[in-house]
Design a protein around this motif. Structure first.
Motif, PDB file in Angstrom:
ATOM      1  N   LYS B 128       0.845  -1.195   0.000  1.00  0.00           N
ATOM      2  CA  LYS B 128       0.000   0.000   0.000  1.00  0.00           C
ATOM      3  C   LYS B 128       0.877   1.241   0.000  1.00  0.00           C
ATOM      4  O   LYS B 128       1.838   1.327   0.757  1.00  0.00           O
ATOM      5  CB  LYS B 128      -0.838   0.030   1.266  1.00  0.00           C
ATOM      6  CG  LYS B 128      -2.098  -0.765   1.156  1.00  0.00           C
ATOM      7  CD  LYS B 128      -2.922  -0.612   2.412  1.00  0.00           C
ATOM      8  CE  LYS B 128      -3.877  -1.777   2.509  1.00  0.00           C
ATOM      9  NZ  LYS B 128      -4.361  -1.973   3.859  1.00  0.00           N
ATOM     10  N   PRO B 130       1.264   5.178   0.826  1.00  0.00           N
ATOM     11  CA  PRO B 130       0.586   6.238   1.564  1.00  0.00           C
ATOM     12  C   PRO B 130       0.215   7.380   0.622  1.00  0.00           C
ATOM     13  O   PRO B 130       0.969   7.685  -0.310  1.00  0.00           O
ATOM     14  CB  PRO B 130       1.628   6.683   2.597  1.00  0.00           C
ATOM     15  CG  PRO B 130       2.930   6.194   2.092  1.00  0.00           C
ATOM     16  CD  PRO B 130       2.665   5.029   1.193  1.00  0.00           C
ATOM     17  N   GLY B 163       2.937   0.943  11.898  1.00  0.00           N
ATOM     18  CA  GLY B 163       2.870   0.414  13.263  1.00  0.00           C
ATOM     19  C   GLY B 163       2.710  -1.091  13.338  1.00  0.00           C
ATOM     20  O   GLY B 163       2.364  -1.632  14.383  1.00  0.00           O
ATOM     21  N   HIS B 185       4.465   6.991  13.642  1.00  0.00           N
ATOM     22  CA  HIS B 185       3.218   6.221  13.634  1.00  0.00           C
ATOM     23  C   HIS B 185       2.099   7.126  14.139  1.00  0.00           C
ATOM     24  O   HIS B 185       2.333   8.014  14.950  1.00  0.00           O
ATOM     25  CB  HIS B 185       3.378   4.979  14.522  1.00  0.00           C
ATOM     26  CG  HIS B 185       2.172   4.090  14.537  1.00  0.00           C
ATOM     27  ND1 HIS B 185       1.494   3.748  13.394  1.00  0.00           N
ATOM     28  CD2 HIS B 185       1.528   3.467  15.562  1.00  0.00           C
ATOM     29  CE1 HIS B 185       0.486   2.959  13.713  1.00  0.00           C
ATOM     30  NE2 HIS B 185       0.474   2.779  15.015  1.00  0.00           N
ATOM     31  N   ARG B 186       0.873   6.886  13.674  1.00  0.00           N
ATOM     32  CA  ARG B 186      -0.231   7.801  13.972  1.00  0.00           C
ATOM     33  C   ARG B 186      -0.736   7.734  15.400  1.00  0.00           C
ATOM     34  O   ARG B 186      -1.496   8.595  15.836  1.00  0.00           O
ATOM     35  CB  ARG B 186      -1.397   7.545  13.015  1.00  0.00           C
ATOM     36  CG  ARG B 186      -1.976   6.160  13.131  1.00  0.00           C
ATOM     37  CD  ARG B 186      -3.056   5.934  12.091  1.00  0.00           C
ATOM     38  NE  ARG B 186      -4.328   6.521  12.481  1.00  0.00           N
ATOM     39  CZ  ARG B 186      -5.287   5.870  13.132  1.00  0.00           C
ATOM     40  NH1 ARG B 186      -5.116   4.608  13.500  1.00  0.00           N
ATOM     41  NH2 ARG B 186      -6.415   6.458  13.435  1.00  0.00           N
ATOM     42  N   ARG B 191       0.216  -2.649  16.298  1.00  0.00           N
ATOM     43  CA  ARG B 191      -0.324  -3.985  16.096  1.00  0.00           C
ATOM     44  C   ARG B 191       0.811  -5.008  15.976  1.00  0.00           C
ATOM     45  O   ARG B 191       0.566  -6.189  15.821  1.00  0.00           O
ATOM     46  CB  ARG B 191      -1.241  -4.033  14.875  1.00  0.00           C
ATOM     47  CG  ARG B 191      -0.544  -3.787  13.578  1.00  0.00           C
ATOM     48  CD  ARG B 191      -1.488  -3.833  12.386  1.00  0.00           C
ATOM     49  NE  ARG B 191      -0.712  -3.622  11.175  1.00  0.00           N
ATOM     50  CZ  ARG B 191      -0.273  -2.446  10.769  1.00  0.00           C
ATOM     51  NH1 ARG B 191      -0.550  -1.351  11.445  1.00  0.00           N
ATOM     52  NH2 ARG B 191       0.435  -2.349   9.668  1.00  0.00           N
ATOM     53  N   PHE B 250       2.629  -0.150   5.174  1.00  0.00           N
ATOM     54  CA  PHE B 250       1.199  -0.071   5.455  1.00  0.00           C
ATOM     55  C   PHE B 250       0.461  -1.317   4.994  1.00  0.00           C
ATOM     56  O   PHE B 250      -0.711  -1.266   4.655  1.00  0.00           O
ATOM     57  CB  PHE B 250       0.597   1.181   4.812  1.00  0.00           C
ATOM     58  CG  PHE B 250       1.068   2.450   5.455  1.00  0.00           C
ATOM     59  CD1 PHE B 250       0.511   2.879   6.649  1.00  0.00           C
ATOM     60  CD2 PHE B 250       2.107   3.181   4.918  1.00  0.00           C
ATOM     61  CE1 PHE B 250       0.959   4.021   7.277  1.00  0.00           C
ATOM     62  CE2 PHE B 250       2.565   4.338   5.528  1.00  0.00           C
ATOM     63  CZ  PHE B 250       1.985   4.758   6.715  1.00  0.00           C
ATOM     64  N   THR B 253      -2.241  -4.435  -0.451  1.00  0.00           N
ATOM     65  CA  THR B 253      -3.565  -4.263  -1.026  1.00  0.00           C
ATOM     66  C   THR B 253      -3.605  -5.008  -2.342  1.00  0.00           C
ATOM     67  O   THR B 253      -2.579  -5.482  -2.815  1.00  0.00           O
ATOM     68  CB  THR B 253      -3.865  -2.768  -1.245  1.00  0.00           C
ATOM     69  OG1 THR B 253      -5.210  -2.639  -1.693  1.00  0.00           O
ATOM     70  CG2 THR B 253      -2.943  -2.166  -2.292  1.00  0.00           C
TER      71      THR B 253
END
Lengths: 107, 343
Positions: B128, B130, B163, B185-186, B191, B250, B253
């Motif tokens: 993915k 960003p 993350g 990281h947001r 995780r 990320f 996908t």
């Protein structure tokens, strides 16, 4: 009961909502090109929406797996997965904007 | 390097549940299968997106995890000795003069097959990206979505974003090699495996790396070479991070990918098929599972199983136009039971 959807071009639509349905399902069943790849299993993050800040407090806190998916899909402060938002009378009028990652595009 | 072509009855693109069950159905008709998958393991979405999530709508299995479903399908396919080719993406598909198909992968594998079954789900899994404006210009030079060689990051000012396990593992592994290591990281939750998170926090306390809360909003640099990024913190304020290398992690996908270039009719990134043979617009190329579309299509694993069964009959007839097919049941046919190794 209704939700207000802001699409990728900034247009607002009022969608008839049904109690107990997921916001993702409501958006999808009105024919919007929402990706929602995993079909509502909180496993892909491609039904991401940005919730109007005024509504954010009315929603339940995201669970761990939803936060994980938002991590992987560049979620912002008001981001949620629409498959994890279940319509209740308290959410009548909920305003959400489709995130870029949630909009199906041509190849 | 010219690779000798692998000659086979069937190439199945995608080793998800539908591709795996197709091995079984084709195997009953004596058709030998090679499966190609971009992932490093079988199971497709079941393995990559939801290995631990329970699935409740597989007939006769009231509840099964994506991982277990994959294991059972592998076991069911095993008597037919399918050959699996992982970490390979099919790039080219062309019809030969003799009616067979040549299939080429990005890793240089070449197959020549009588029929091709596309069971590619949502397409190929890709990292993915960003949504940061202008990131394309830096990709491959100072922005990377995977680590092929750690040495490439020696003495670099590395910034990692994400993350999950990939983000944390590479933060820890590249930290000793890099000139400087920073992670953004947001949120303060991860995780990734708790052990990795603890290691990262320890490195921060030892002053060996920095951790930032926030989200990258802009990249700065010239001619593809990054010099820094702007990030937005959770309080809404902007700040700058100096770095010459960015590794965004990320997850994966699905993208349709090279399938779009094979000359098949497509409808909204799906392959339209008939509901008798599940054949694409090109005779001999079949499509089953999430990748196909037809009136009334439901993206269910069980629908894909049905599609595999009917496709197998049609594929056999396509490959053996003169052969007579006798429809048999596994419960009563000794010849089928021999193939399954139970008679």
């Amino acid at each position: 009961m209704r939700i207000i959807l802001v699409d990728g071009k900034g247009r607002e639509r009022e969608l008839e909502a049904i109690e107990g349905w997921r916001v993702m399902e409501i958006i999808r069943d009105h024919g919007f090109p929402i990706v929602a790849e995993c079909g509502g299993a909180c496993a892909c993050g491609t039904c991401q929406v940005e919730v109007d800040p005024q509504w954010a407090a009315k929603l339940h806190e995201p669970r761990g797996d939803e936060l994980d998916m938002l991590d992987q899909n560049y979620g912002g402060e008001w981001s949620r997965l629409s498959c994890q938002l279940i319509m209740t009378p308290e959410l009548d009028g909920l305003r959400v904007r489709l995130a870029d990652v949630a909009i199906r595009k041509a190849a | 390097m010219t690779q000798e072509a692998i000659s086979t009855d069937v190439v199945i693109i995608g080793a998800g549940p539908c591709g795996l069950f197709a091995v079984f159905e084709l195997g009953l008709l004596d058709m030998k299968c090679h499966l190609v998958d971009i992932l490093d393991k079988p199971g497709g979405q079941c393995a990559e997106l939801y290995p631990e999530k329970p699935i409740y709508d597989i007939p006769a299995l009231p509840v099964v995890s994506g991982h277990e479903l994959t294991e059972r399908l592998m076991e069911q396919a095993a008597p037919f000795s399918p050959e699996y080719h992982y970490n390979e993406m099919v790039e080219e598909l062309e019809k030969l003069e003799d009616g067979r198909f040549r299939v080429k992968t990005d890793g240089g594998l070449v197959f020549e097959a009588k029929v091709v079954v596309i069971a590619a789900g949502g397409g190929s899994f890709q990292p993915k990206k960003p949504p940061i404006p202008g990131i394309d210009a830096y990709e491959g030079q100072s922005v990377f979505y995977s680590v092929k060689r750690m040495e490439n990051f020696r003495n670099k000012k590395v910034l990692i974003s994400g993350g999950g396990d990939s983000a944390l593992d590479w933060t820890i592994n590249l930290q000793p090699v890099a000139q400087s290591m920073q992670l953004i990281h947001r949120r303060d939750g991860f995780r990734a495996a708790p052990d990795s998170v603890n290691k990262m926090h320890a490195l921060v306390e030892e002053g060996k790396m920095q951790f930032h809360l926030g989200q990258i909003t802009a990249l700065h640099g010239d001619n593809g070479q990054l010099t820094g990024v702007t990030a937005k913190g959770n309080d809404g304020s902007d700040y700058e991070i100096e770095c010459d290398t960015l590794l965004p992690f990320f997850g994966l996908t699905m993208k349709l990918g090279p399938i779009a270039n094979w000359g098949l009719n497509l409808h909204e990134n799906l392959i339209p098929v008939d509901t008798g043979k599940f054949q694409s617009s090109e005779p001999g190329i079949f499509a089953i599972g999430d990748i196909n579309t037809y009136p009334g299509k439901l993206k269910l694993i069980l629908s894909g199983f049905h599609e595999a069964a009917l496709m197998a009959q049609a594929a056999f007839k396509y490959a053996n136009p003169d052969a007579k097919v006798t429809f048999q049941y596994t419960t009563s046919s000794t010849s089928l039971q021999k193939k399954l190794g139970v008679a």
